[in-house]
Write an enzyme that holds these catalytic residues in place. Structure first.
Site, short mmCIF file in Angstrom:
data_model
loop_
_atom_site.label_atom_id
_atom_site.label_comp_id
_atom_site.label_asym_id
_atom_site.label_seq_id
_atom_site.Cartn_x
_atom_site.Cartn_y
_atom_site.Cartn_z
N ASP A 53 0.87 -1.17 0.00
CA ASP A 53 0.00 0.00 0.00
C ASP A 53 0.91 1.23 0.00
OD1 ASP A 53 -2.12 1.75 0.04
OD2 ASP A 53 -3.13 0.82 1.74
C1 BGC Z 1 -5.02 3.33 0.04
C2 BGC Z 1 -5.07 2.31 -1.06
C3 BGC Z 1 -4.91 3.00 -2.40
C4 BGC Z 1 -3.62 3.80 -2.41
C5 BGC Z 1 -3.35 4.51 -3.72
C6 BGC Z 1 -3.81 4.20 -0.07
O1 BGC Z 1 -3.87 5.23 0.85
O2 BGC Z 1 -5.05 2.68 1.28
O3 BGC Z 1 -6.28 1.62 -1.01
O4 BGC Z 1 -4.94 2.06 -3.43
O5 BGC Z 1 -3.68 4.75 -1.37
O6 BGC Z 1 -4.22 5.55 -3.92
#
Ligand code: BGC
Length: 724
Positions: free
Chosen positions: A286
């Site tokens: 993530d």
């Molecule tokens: C989120 C993810 C997301 C990523 C990219 C993160 O803060 O938890 O679900 O895919 O950001 O935007």
């Protein structure tokens, strides 16, 4: 005639109305630059390279390519680059192409309910939770197809969804992104959605792995959870993502599990995900969830996102120092390449770009269909619904007019092309036949007066939810409870429509005649709710999570459980997540898991379970035939409608399993008076549990009970199976 009233025909009458212009301006934010993603045109010389030979297997092609790569070629593939360093403003993540070797760029974009990251000309679908409330896996597969198609048109080749985590904490700020509180329901939905997404080109990404169950303190929170609970509750949706969905990537989460960050947790990554689940794709972190170089590389993290803080220069240095072997780097790169080959990224040209028009009339109609199929009728005293399009109807609440709550916030936020507000949808539906009045609810007296002057009052209330924060409690925010009570006191025919991303408390429940849970319904909000309220569509959604009576009755009611004490959340409820808790504690929820009413009535009969007796535990081996359940469903009312037949299994007490657990379900569409047989298949796993001592799923001899019905608390048919 087929008993199945095809979902498509549900759209029939409603398509004539024409598009309703939205009064809602939710298009704030920066206007994204129209940046065109370059299509990877493989140079002619590269076609001769051995790894471009399509007749070879994906692993073989990856090995051939790997041999041609330098260490820096490899290092470039294991992390993204910062936004300012890549030419595309849209995508959440970007790994540049390697033109010399013909490796295409990776363009990763969000989009749990439509293409996110500021994309325009895309469709806003209802939240995944709303789609899950349809209990219709074929609808969910189509949901994935629509998302996959739009992402592909936008140039995305890695789709950052779906969110398959189980809702443990009812206040979780990302509950709307999920499929609810049950591992089995989530698993079926995850498998279906991923199949749909990947059929359109993009590689899907099962997230967020693992124990990502709250937003409070999400970057450090430590989930303390026992092995059996991990296996039985939190792992099954990921298992289905792998086994049924053949998902290409998995996103490791921000949180820690038992004191170790997800992206550097060898037990979670190499142990459970790869060895136990057999995952063959690549693990990406993530955004900012990587915390180390060597530990992450050794634990099984293949790719750092969004940049190379730990997997850039630091990893290069670790390789030079010998702290990370070239062989380990190869293993990470190989997983990425094999998956890219397997999903055709080297072979199929992708002409999409970020500025492309991805939405269509067809997708808008699909958005509406999902909203209709996922809407749950919770209360309908004296058959107040469906409404006749006559008399006068008061629409009350900002959620019904000026500020419809059509979606959740955070990385899954979608810029909708329009949102049809409930007021617009209702006006459009009734035309001149009824008088529709409106009060935004900001002034109680005005709301009461408008309600009093009408024959029915429909109050629209919403609870916004977003990534990054949990809801503080389960109350409707602001003065919405008071608004409902005020309207109900002024008009005896009050209907409440909820736009929430999860459960809310309803202190006014006895004062209103009808309640409809419409979740976050997407861009066709008003058209969908009008179709339900006026009976053009017969509601058939079922709750994918429990609605409690009070805040103190939820499974995670103590501070130690949620939001945790000093950053540690103890999963002391263990297996008793969601309805399992209420059943085990004999607590009557406000509305149970699996519950939902219809404008018609159904009868279930003729339960047959086969076999009834199993002579040895070995009969429940992986290769043994499953238990087949059949039941007849009759539509005993006067309208066509759909029912969700649900089967729950109770294991012998000695197993220590919760009282009953969902083991199979099927949605059946029936015309008035029609009867259809429904077959359900109960897998071997429904009759087993995870033994920590044996480190595997085992069966316990004894009597198992199979109950069949229409919610977790309405199970009129039952049968026993004995395992000797
Ligand atoms: C989120 C993810 C997301 C990523 C990219 C993160 O803060 O938890 O679900 O895919 O950001 O935007």
């Amino acid at each position: 005639m087929s008993a199945r009233v095809r979902r498509a025909t549900n759209l029939r009458e409603r398509c004539g109305g024409g598009r309703v212009r939205s009064s809602v301006q939710r298009l704030g934010g920066t206007v994204m630059l129209a940046v065109v993603a370059a299509t990877l045109a493989t140079p002619a010389s590269l076609h001769k390279e051995p790894w471009m030979n399509k007749s070879l297997s994906a692993p073989r092609r990856a090995d051939l390519l790997l041999r041609a790569m330098t260490t820096s070629d490899k290092l470039a593939l294991v992390h993204g680059v910062r936004r300012k360093e890549h030419p595309f403003t849209g995508y959440a993540g970007y790994v540049p192409a390697n033109r010399r070797l013909g490796i295409p760029a990776l363009r990763l974009a969000d989009g749990r309910a439509g293409v996110g990251n500021g994309a325009r000309k895309v469709t806003l679908l209802p939240a995944p939770l709303a789609a899950a409330a349809s209990w219709d896996t074929s609808l969910m597969r189509d949901y994935g197809r629509v998302l996959g198609e739009e992402e592909w048109k936008k140039g995305t080749n890695v789709f950052l969804g779906p969110t398959v985590d189980v809702v443990r904490v009812p206040e979780w700020g990302r509950a709307f992104e999920t499929y609810g509180e049950d591992p089995y329901l989530n698993a079926q939905m995850a498998g279906a959605e991923i199949q749909g997404v990947q059929s359109q080109g993009p590689i899907a990404d099962a997230n967020m792995y693992l124990t990502m169950n709250q937003e409070t303190g999400r970057f450090q929170a430590d989930s303390v959870v026992d092995e059996r609970t991990l296996e039985e509750i939190y792992l099954p949706p990921f298992r289905a993502a792998v086994e049924q969905g053949h998902v290409g990537t998995v996103m490791c989460a921000y949180v820690q599990t038992n004191g170790s960050y997800s992206c550097q947790n060898p037990h979670l990554l190499d142990g459970l995900l790869r060895k136990a689940l057999g995952f063959r794709g690549w693990v990406l972190s993530d955004w900012g969830a990587t915390h180390s170089t060597v530990a992450s590389a050794k634990a099984g993290l293949d790719q750092e996102m969004p940049d190379g803080r730990y997997y850039g220069a630091a990893l290069e240095k670790a390789i030079q120092d010998g702290r990370v072997s070239e062989g380990l780097l190869n293993a990470h790169v190989r997983r990425i390449l094999v998956t890219m080959f397997r999903h055709g990224l080297f072979d199929k040209p992708q002409h999409g770009n970020w500025n492309a028009v991805a939405t269509s009339r067809k997708h808008a109609m699909f958005s509406r269909e999902v909203a209709e199929q996922g809407t749950v009728l919770l209360k309908n005293e004296g058959h107040l619904l469906p409404l006749a399009a006559s008399g006068s109807i008061a629409v009350i609440g900002a959620d019904g007019g000026t500020e419809p709550v059509a979606e959740g916030g955070g990385s899954s936020y979608v810029i909708p092309p329009y949102v049809v507000s409930p007021l617009e949808g209702i006006r459009q539906r009734v035309g001149q036949k009824a008088r529709v009045t409106y009060a935004d609810g900001s002034k109680m007296t005005e709301a009461a007066n408008v309600a009093r002057a009408a024959s029915v009052a429909v109050v629209f209330v919403g609870a916004p939810e977003s990534e990054g924060r949990d809801r503080p409690n389960l109350e409707l925010p602001g003065r919405q409870d008071e608004l409902i009570s005020t309207v109900a006191a002024a008009n005896p025919n009050t209907i409440v429509v909820l736009n929430t991303g999860g459960a809310v408390l309803m202190p006014w429940i006895d004062r209103v005649r009808a309640v409809v849970e419409a979740w976050y319904p997407g861009q066709e909000d008003g058209n969908a709710i009008a179709a339900i309220l006026f009976g053009d569509v017969n509601p058939s959604g079922k709750l994918p999570l429990t609605f409690p009576r009070t805040e103190s009755e939820v499974p995670t009611a103590t501070a130690q459980q949620w939001p945790g004490v000093q950053g540690v959340s103890i999963y002391s409820e263990k297996l008793e997540v969601g309805y399992r808790w209420y059943d085990a504690r004999h607590v009557q929820p406000l509305f149970p898991f699996g519950y939902g009413l219809s404008y018609t009535t159904f009868r279930l009969s003729h339960l047959q379970v086969n076999p009834r007796s199993l002579s040895a535990a070995s009969e429940l081996s992986p290769t043994s035939p499953p238990v087949e359940v059949s039941v007849k469903v009759t539509n005993t009312g006067h309208r066509a409608g759909a029912e969700v037949v649900q089967a729950y299994v109770t294991e012998p007490a000695a197993t220590g399993e919760p009282p009953r657990q969902l083991a199979a379900f099927a949605k059946v569409f029936l015309k008035a008076g029609e009867t259809e047989p429904v077959q359900l298949t109960l897998r071997r796993r429904a009759f087993s549990y995870y033994s920590v001592a044996a480190r595997r799923w085992v069966c316990s001899p004894g009597d198992f009970r199979v109950e069949v019905g229409v919610s977790s608390r309405e199970l009129p048919l039952a049968s026993e199976i004995t395992l000797r």
